[in-house]
Design a protein around this motif. Structure first.
Motif, PDB file in Angstrom:
ATOM      1  N   LEU A  14      46.110   9.424  72.144  1.00  0.00           N
ATOM      2  CA  LEU A  14      44.800   8.825  71.877  1.00  0.00           C
ATOM      3  C   LEU A  14      44.058   8.563  73.180  1.00  0.00           C
ATOM      4  CD1 LEU A  14      45.168   6.075  69.157  1.00  0.00           C
ATOM      5  CD2 LEU A  14      43.625   8.015  69.125  1.00  0.00           C
ATOM      6  N   HIS A  15      44.833   8.168  74.203  1.00  0.00           N
ATOM      7  CA  HIS A  15      44.283   7.952  75.525  1.00  0.00           C
ATOM      8  C   HIS A  15      43.071   7.028  75.498  1.00  0.00           C
ATOM      9  CE1 HIS A  15      43.855   8.838  79.724  1.00  0.00           C
ATOM     10  NE2 HIS A  15      44.952   9.538  79.643  1.00  0.00           N
ATOM     11  N   LEU A  16      43.273   5.853  74.934  1.00  0.00           N
ATOM     12  CA  LEU A  16      42.179   4.881  74.914  1.00  0.00           C
ATOM     13  C   LEU A  16      41.966   4.329  76.311  1.00  0.00           C
ATOM     14  CD1 LEU A  16      42.954   2.801  71.698  1.00  0.00           C
ATOM     15  CD2 LEU A  16      41.329   4.667  71.983  1.00  0.00           C
ATOM     16  N   ASP A  17      40.743   3.975  76.593  1.00  0.00           N
ATOM     17  CA  ASP A  17      40.424   3.352  77.871  1.00  0.00           C
ATOM     18  C   ASP A  17      41.021   1.953  77.901  1.00  0.00           C
ATOM     19  OD1 ASP A  17      38.098   3.743  80.167  1.00  0.00           O
ATOM     20  OD2 ASP A  17      38.606   1.658  79.728  1.00  0.00           O
ATOM     21  N   PRO A  18      41.598   1.547  79.057  1.00  0.00           N
ATOM     22  CA  PRO A  18      42.179   0.195  79.119  1.00  0.00           C
ATOM     23  C   PRO A  18      41.165  -0.886  78.750  1.00  0.00           C
ATOM     24  CG  PRO A  18      42.787   1.423  81.073  1.00  0.00           C
ATOM     25  CD  PRO A  18      41.845   2.292  80.297  1.00  0.00           C
ATOM     26  N   ARG A  19      39.878  -0.623  79.026  1.00  0.00           N
ATOM     27  CA  ARG A  19      38.871  -1.628  78.689  1.00  0.00           C
ATOM     28  C   ARG A  19      38.738  -1.792  77.183  1.00  0.00           C
ATOM     29  NH1 ARG A  19      34.525   1.020  82.542  1.00  0.00           N
ATOM     30  NH2 ARG A  19      35.853   2.791  82.020  1.00  0.00           N
ATOM     31  N   THR A  20      38.906  -0.681  76.464  1.00  0.00           N
ATOM     32  CA  THR A  20      38.881  -0.763  74.996  1.00  0.00           C
ATOM     33  C   THR A  20      40.003  -1.663  74.507  1.00  0.00           C
ATOM     34  OG1 THR A  20      38.159   1.519  74.997  1.00  0.00           O
ATOM     35  CG2 THR A  20      38.890   0.615  72.895  1.00  0.00           C
ATOM     36  N   ALA A 220      34.245   8.750  72.335  1.00  0.00           N
ATOM     37  CA  ALA A 220      33.755   8.361  71.006  1.00  0.00           C
ATOM     38  C   ALA A 220      34.743   7.417  70.334  1.00  0.00           C
ATOM     39  CB  ALA A 220      33.539   9.600  70.154  1.00  0.00           C
ATOM     40  N   ARG A 221      36.068   7.736  70.446  1.00  0.00           N
ATOM     41  CA  ARG A 221      37.040   6.908  69.748  1.00  0.00           C
ATOM     42  C   ARG A 221      37.059   5.475  70.284  1.00  0.00           C
ATOM     43  NH1 ARG A 221      39.379  11.027  72.490  1.00  0.00           N
ATOM     44  NH2 ARG A 221      40.514  10.467  74.382  1.00  0.00           N
ATOM     45  N   ASP A 222      36.796   5.333  71.605  1.00  0.00           N
ATOM     46  CA  ASP A 222      36.751   3.987  72.166  1.00  0.00           C
ATOM     47  C   ASP A 222      35.614   3.195  71.535  1.00  0.00           C
ATOM     48  OD1 ASP A 222      38.748   3.921  74.447  1.00  0.00           O
ATOM     49  OD2 ASP A 222      37.661   5.775  74.852  1.00  0.00           O
ATOM     50  N   PHE A 223      34.406   3.839  71.488  1.00  0.00           N
ATOM     51  CA  PHE A 223      33.247   3.162  70.906  1.00  0.00           C
ATOM     52  C   PHE A 223      33.516   2.803  69.455  1.00  0.00           C
ATOM     53  CE2 PHE A 223      31.033   5.345  74.435  1.00  0.00           C
ATOM     54  CZ  PHE A 223      30.529   4.199  75.039  1.00  0.00           C
ATOM     55  N   LEU A 224      34.120   3.742  68.736  1.00  0.00           N
ATOM     56  CA  LEU A 224      34.390   3.534  67.316  1.00  0.00           C
ATOM     57  C   LEU A 224      35.279   2.302  67.121  1.00  0.00           C
ATOM     58  CD1 LEU A 224      34.004   4.890  64.490  1.00  0.00           C
ATOM     59  CD2 LEU A 224      36.310   5.787  64.803  1.00  0.00           C
ATOM     60  N   ILE A 225      36.364   2.251  67.864  1.00  0.00           N
ATOM     61  CA  ILE A 225      37.308   1.148  67.680  1.00  0.00           C
ATOM     62  C   ILE A 225      36.674  -0.187  68.060  1.00  0.00           C
ATOM     63  CG2 ILE A 225      39.430   0.125  68.618  1.00  0.00           C
ATOM     64  CD1 ILE A 225      40.565   2.990  68.612  1.00  0.00           C
ATOM     65  N   VAL A 226      35.985  -0.211  69.197  1.00  0.00           N
ATOM     66  CA  VAL A 226      35.362  -1.467  69.626  1.00  0.00           C
ATOM     67  C   VAL A 226      34.308  -1.895  68.611  1.00  0.00           C
ATOM     68  CG1 VAL A 226      33.986  -2.575  71.407  1.00  0.00           C
ATOM     69  CG2 VAL A 226      35.826  -1.050  72.055  1.00  0.00           C
ATOM     70  N   LEU A 227      33.524  -0.924  68.143  1.00  0.00           N
ATOM     71  CA  LEU A 227      32.461  -1.230  67.182  1.00  0.00           C
ATOM     72  C   LEU A 227      33.041  -1.825  65.908  1.00  0.00           C
ATOM     73  CD1 LEU A 227      29.375  -0.788  67.339  1.00  0.00           C
ATOM     74  CD2 LEU A 227      29.707   1.135  65.760  1.00  0.00           C
ATOM     75  N   VAL A 228      34.051  -1.167  65.356  1.00  0.00           N
ATOM     76  CA  VAL A 228      34.669  -1.643  64.118  1.00  0.00           C
ATOM     77  C   VAL A 228      35.242  -3.042  64.318  1.00  0.00           C
ATOM     78  CG1 VAL A 228      36.577  -1.285  62.504  1.00  0.00           C
ATOM     79  CG2 VAL A 228      35.182   0.652  63.242  1.00  0.00           C
TER      80      VAL A 228
END
Lengths: 248, 506
Positions: A14-20, A220-228
């Motif tokens: 998934l390689h999410l950003d640590p900030r996420t 995109a996946r980072d934005f999606l997760i943070v947004l949700v």
């Protein structure tokens, strides 16, 4: 102790950003701090609990996700069962245990997910992007580095106790804790010392801007997760305030 | 150039011996070995050069240490980082990242080099030291030897002119030690100055330019490579140094490919053990069905046991082993070949192993193995729990019997320390306390995991005498070790484990 050679990528696919992950932790702790027992807020809480579990499963650790789900569902059921059927001290005790599981298990799995999928270099890079002072970033990084070592040490000590048949401290809870903590303290002090020697001889703490070669960035996946997570948290806070049952 | 002039040093608050009046000059590009017994001051000299003294270890320091004309005590640690690199003894506590790539770039990142430069240095180091196959791995999953290679890479990435190694081979197998010596050869060919403090000398004799022998904090003797190579075993032994050529000979013997070794039987039925006559059964120990894997079958709540049918996925496959009571069995093999695992299974620590031990007609397996076997771990600090030596022994007894405990302590020369805190003892004494509690627990089978790693010649001999005494008491002893001399001195049999299979060395 030697371990077999196994290849394992640390950062999941998934390689999410640590900030996420950091945002996820912050939002999640807001939810954990405000307690509710029913209504729409409770539903949101459950959904948010299972977001990290879902991520854990996505990273290929389905068995861990499954075990957590089982534990959580069981604790929920036991809590309701106890409320209806068991009274007195035993009931209180059971309720307490269930409450602890439902309160802490989601936090533990979230923290575990965030730490176990983050490389230290990525974490340092993220920290410098959000302008956290280097001293603080290094301290947190050292802590992250220390968790797995602490785990290794703890396992060796537990083995040694098993070998001597004193895992349960011969029936005394104080001994049980003492036998674990004393060797753990001694060995962590040693390791901490050796670790800092290795770090200072490699230039840690130099008064220059530290370079970070890790590639981090939002996708995109980072934005999606943070947004949700953000929307769910706002709704959660709204419902609890509306319902008037805020217990901080 | 490194110049140490009339240096005297005492550690503050530590009983650890310091240095007295040391003078030493090392020209650029020289490879120097520091040798001598434990506590002779060789590690202290390395700390003078890498700046840990006086910046990390405080104490009384007189005299002058300069590297390339600059005084060490006037410089900060971080400015030394690009000049002097250090590889330490313990592979598990000298990495900072959790992944191998991060570890190599850790140093250059710290001193703020530009990104492109760091990446090209990383490539350089990977090629020079042959680390390609270790990249993108979790450091926690590497073997001791692999970790030590990464530590070398991490140091080399700072491009230091001087590289210091402090007993780097203590936890390594023979192949890893050879790899280490290859790395040192690379550094030598690059013109780097290499200072190494070490007990094991066999892998260094063709690399070093000069050997310096220390005793009680003083430089007593110096040899160049040629005269050092010509020292006889007796001469080395008189200095309490490990025999150079003898060790090499043993290693050749013990690691020789399957030519002289016999594959231990693969299929044995349980009835075979029962069929043995009573007399034979009473003085033997039988091991049956020791299988284990690191990659257990997928499970949901309970781990599945490993049986001989799982042979294909196993990391340990020992169907049958028979030993006489009072025998010392040396177990050798590479890092990660399954030695430690075998010991762990043998004392009942691995729940999924179905291995059975038959001794005195008792059939024991699983958790019950802890009743008859006891492991002295590599890091004995993990197995000392109480606040005095005596209570440590009493803790292992079923009914506390102070008289008996004191007798055991007396046997192990520990009686005078009985009221001391175990953590206040020396490494060897701690080891003996662990053995004392094993005897108190009435263990018949004693397991030792690397009991001599990092020990000098004298302490190694002490361990070997002690093992022999334990064997004479009727204990069956398994020793997992990389120490060729220990094998040669005290083992009755040597079993080599490779890829989890046991091979008897004739």
């Amino acid at each position: 102790m030697e371990k077999a050679v196994k290849t394992k990528e640390i950062t999941g696919w998934l390689h999410l950003d640590p900030r996420t992950k950091l945002a996820m932790l912050v939002l999640f702790s807001v939810v954990v701090m405000i307690d509710v027992v029913d209504g729409p807020a409770y539903a949101i809480r459950v959904v948010m609990t299972f977001i990290p579990v879902f991520l854990v499963c996505l990273e290929g650790r389905v068995h861990i996700g499954a075990r957590f789900t089982l534990l959580y569902v069981f604790a929920t059921w036991l809590m309701q069962f106890t409320q209806k059927n068991i009274h007195g001290v035993a009931g209180m005790l059971l309720l307490f245990v269930c409450y602890m599981i439902m309160q802490f298990a989601p936090t533990i799995i979230t923290v575990w997910y965030c730490i176990s999928t983050t490389k230290i270099s990525e974490f340092m890079a993220a920290m410098s992007r959000i302008r956290v002072p280097q001293g603080i970033a290094i301290s947190i990084a050292v802590m992250m580095r220390f968790f797995p070592t602490l785990g290794e040490e703890y396992r060796s000590i537990r083995d040694a106790m098993r070998m001597r048949g004193i895992s349960f401290g011969r029936g005394k809870v104080t001994k049980m804790v003492e036998y674990r903590l004393i060797p753990l303290l001694f060995s962590t002090i040693n390791i901490g010392d050796e670790l800092s020697q290795a770090a200072v001889t490699r230039g840690l703490g130099a008064p220059v801007e530290r370079t970070n070669i890790s590639e981090i960035g939002f996708h995109a996946r980072d934005f999606l997760i943070v947004l949700v997570m953000l929307i769910l948290t706002i709704l959660y806070v709204y419902f609890t305030v509306e319902g008037g049952n805020v217990i901080l | 150039m490194i110049e140490i002039k009339n240096v005297t040093f005492h550690y503050a608050g530590l009983e650890q011996a310091g240095l007295s009046d040391i003078s030493l000059t090392v020209p650029d590009g020289e490879c120097v070995l520091l040798c001598g017994a434990s506590g002779c001051g060789k590690t202290t000299i390395t700390r003078l050069i890498n700046g840990l003294i006086p910046h990390f270890y405080k104490g009384e320091l007189t005299g002058e240490v300069t590297v390339n004309g600059k005084a060490i005590d006037k410089q900060e640690m971080y400015s030394l980082a690009g000049l002097v690199g250090s590889v330490f003894q313990n592979p598990r506590s000298q990495f900072f990242s959790v992944d191998t790539d991060g570890e190599i770039t850790f140093g250059p990142e710290n001193i703020g080099l530009p990104k492109g430069e760091i990446l090209s240095r990383k490539e350089n180091v990977i090629n020079d030291l042959n680390l390609r196959n270790l990249m993108s791995r979790s450091l926690f999953d590497l073997s001791g030897g692999e970790k030590q290679k990464i530590a070398c890479g991490s140091v080399a990435a700072l491009f230091p002119e001087i590289i210091i190694l402090d007993e780097p081979s203590s936890n390594l197998d023979w192949d890893s030690i050879r790899d280490l010596s290859e790395m040192m050869k690379v550094w030598k060919s690059q013109g780097k100055t290499v200072i190494i403090s070490e007990h094991r000398l066999w892998y260094l004799k063709d690399i070093i330019d000069r050997a310096i022998y220390l005793e009680k904090g003083r430089i007593v003797k110096e040899w160049d490579r040629k005269t050092f190579g010509l020292l006889t075993e007796e001469e080395l032994a008189s200095y309490e140094l490990r025999p150079v050529n003898l060790e090499e000979k043993y290693i050749r013997e013990f690691s020789e490919d399957d030519k002289d070794s016999i594959q231990i039987e693969t299929i044995v039925s349980k009835s075979r053990i029962a069929d043995q006559d009573a007399e034979k059964r009473s003085d033997r120990v039988f091991l049956h069905n020791f299988y284990f894997t690191y990659k257990p079958k997928k499970y949901f709540l309970f781990k599945k046991k490993i049986t001989p049918e799982d042979d294909a996925i196993c990391n340990l496959r020992i169907p049958y082993l028979e030993t006489v009571k009072g025998e010392i069995i040396g177990i050798i093999g590479k890092n990660g070949s399954g030695k430690s695992t075998f010991l762990r299974c043998l004392c009942g620590l691995e729940k999924i192993c179905i291995g059975t031990v038959i001794v005195n007609d008792k059939v024991l397996s699983g958790k019950r193995l802890t009743e008859i076997s006891y492991m002295v771990m590599q890091d004995v600090n993990h197995q000392l729990f109480t606040d005095s030596v005596l209570s440590e022994v009493l803790l292992s007894m079923e009914g506390p019997d102070e008289k008996k405990a004191e007798e055991i302590l007396k046997n192990l020369d520990l009686l005078e320390y009985k009221d001391k805190h175990p953590m206040a003892l020396s490494g060897g004494q701690k080891q003996r306390v662990a053995i004392a509690s094993a005897i108190a627990a009435k263990a018949d089978i004693l397991l030792f995991d690397e009991p001599t790693s990092g020990l000098d010649y004298r302490h190694m001999k002490e361990v070997s005498t002690l093992l022999r005494r334990l064997a004479d008491m009727g204990k069956t002893i398994f020793v997992a070790t990389h120490d060729p001399e220990l094998c040669a001195q005290c083992c009755d049999r040597i079993i080599r484990i490779s890829e989890g299979r046991a091979m008897e060395i004739a």
